[in-house]
Design a protein around this motif. Structure first.
Motif, PDB file in Angstrom:
ATOM      1  N   ALA A  49       6.731  11.811 -11.902  1.00 34.90           N
ATOM      2  CA  ALA A  49       8.093  11.819 -12.516  1.00 34.90           C
ATOM      3  C   ALA A  49       7.594  11.422 -14.189  1.00 34.90           C
ATOM      4  CB  ALA A  49       8.971  11.030 -12.006  1.00 34.90           C
ATOM      5  N   HIS A  50       6.818  10.516 -14.571  1.00 32.07           N
ATOM      6  CA  HIS A  50       6.500  10.303 -15.829  1.00 32.07           C
ATOM      7  C   HIS A  50       5.346  10.503 -16.424  1.00 32.07           C
ATOM      8  CE1 HIS A  50       9.723   7.454 -14.224  1.00 32.07           C
ATOM      9  NE2 HIS A  50      10.331   7.408 -15.477  1.00 32.07           N
TER      10      HIS A  50
ATOM     11  N   LEU B 115       0.913  -1.167   0.121  1.00 30.57           N
ATOM     12  CA  LEU B 115       0.051   0.021   0.133  1.00 30.57           C
ATOM     13  C   LEU B 115       0.878   1.268   0.011  1.00 30.57           C
ATOM     14  CD1 LEU B 115      -2.861  -1.165   2.669  1.00 30.57           C
ATOM     15  CD2 LEU B 115      -2.954  -1.208   0.078  1.00 30.57           C
ATOM     16  N   SER B 116       2.028   1.455   0.750  1.00 33.80           N
ATOM     17  CA  SER B 116       2.809   2.391   0.917  1.00 33.80           C
ATOM     18  C   SER B 116       3.568   2.592  -0.432  1.00 33.80           C
ATOM     19  CB  SER B 116       3.879   2.166   1.898  1.00 33.80           C
ATOM     20  OG  SER B 116       3.362   2.017   3.173  1.00 33.80           O
TER      21      SER B 116
ATOM     22  N   MET C 171       1.902   6.773  -7.028  1.00 31.61           N
ATOM     23  CA  MET C 171       0.934   7.965  -7.393  1.00 31.61           C
ATOM     24  C   MET C 171       1.663   9.234  -7.177  1.00 31.61           C
ATOM     25  SD  MET C 171      -2.816   6.721  -6.152  1.00 31.61           S
ATOM     26  CE  MET C 171      -2.601   6.327  -4.436  1.00 31.61           C
ATOM     27  N   GLU C 172       2.133   9.464  -5.837  1.00 34.56           N
ATOM     28  CA  GLU C 172       2.703  10.818  -5.174  1.00 34.56           C
ATOM     29  C   GLU C 172       4.013  11.205  -6.183  1.00 34.56           C
ATOM     30  OE1 GLU C 172       0.643  11.059  -1.005  1.00 34.56           O
ATOM     31  OE2 GLU C 172       2.740  10.504  -1.076  1.00 34.56           O
TER      32      GLU C 172
END
Length: 209
Positions: free
Chosen positions: A18-19, A5-6, A12-13
């Motif tokens: 970055a892409h 989950l982490s 997502m964050e």
């Protein structure tokens, strides 16, 4: 599960951001240049091994990275249909068949029948390699270390040969419009050996012929 989950949140964050431009370009189409056929082994990570990005590879994975001979059937042929789709619909330019060291699927060929009591479908799948088992047993005289790498490499060669039975593949391979690579990836060293169908030998990638 907490680490997964982490990891998803981090994607997502951070990683997605970055892409972001790349993912936006892939939102409504894919144009992969390579089909990667690999084992389901968790240690084999296609994009990591090939240093590729999302959208570059279409990946097919199964136990022992087996490509069955081509056939039409009323059965549900997951591997065959995925390869067929990659070749005919996605028009990939390259195929990588990637076997690896310490392959549990290849090793399972030599297990006693009782070991398959709860996994009968695995046993049936590995029947595709029955002829390889017979050849290896004759060649290695039950030398475990030699048996392991020889089975893994002959399995890759067998998949290479089976791929040539798919529609148009042999002709495209011969004229160079489809390139086929058959690899033996060594997990503990990171080395990748490529099969040469002319000399029928495996050579380390990056080493001059």
């Amino acid at each position: 599960m907490e680490s997964l989950l982490s990891g998803a949140i981090k994607f997502m964050e951070e990683d997605f951001v970055a892409h972001k431009t790349l993912f936006e370009s892939l939102s409504d189409k894919q144009i992969p240049h390579t089909l990667f056929v690999g084992c389901i082994d968790s240690r084999v990570v296609p994009n990591l091994i090939t240093n590729t990005l999302p959208g570059d590879l279409v990946v097919v994975r199964n136990i022992a990275n087996i490509i069955p001979p081509y056939r039409r059937s009323e059965e549900y042929l997951a591997t065959t249909s995925a390869i067929e789709y990659a070749l005919q619909s996605l028009k990939v330019e390259n195929v990588i068949i990637c076997g690896h060291s310490n392959c549990g699927g290849c090793a399972a060929l030599y297990l006693e029948e009782s070991k398959f009591e709860n996994i009968p479908n695995v046993k049936r799948w590995l029947d595709l390699l029955g002829h390889i088992k017979k050849d290896v047993e004759v060649a290695t005289r039950n030398n475990p270390a030699k048996r392991e790498w020889l089975t893994e490499r002959l399995n890759v060669v067998n998949s290479f040969q089976n791929l040539l039975t798919y529609p148009d593949v042999k002709a495209k391979f011969r004229d160079g419009s489809l390139k086929i690579y058959a690899w033996h990836y060594i997990i503990e060293t990171g080395e990748i050996y490529n099969y040469n169908p002319v000399s029928k030998t495996f050579r380390l990638l990056g080493v001059d012929k």
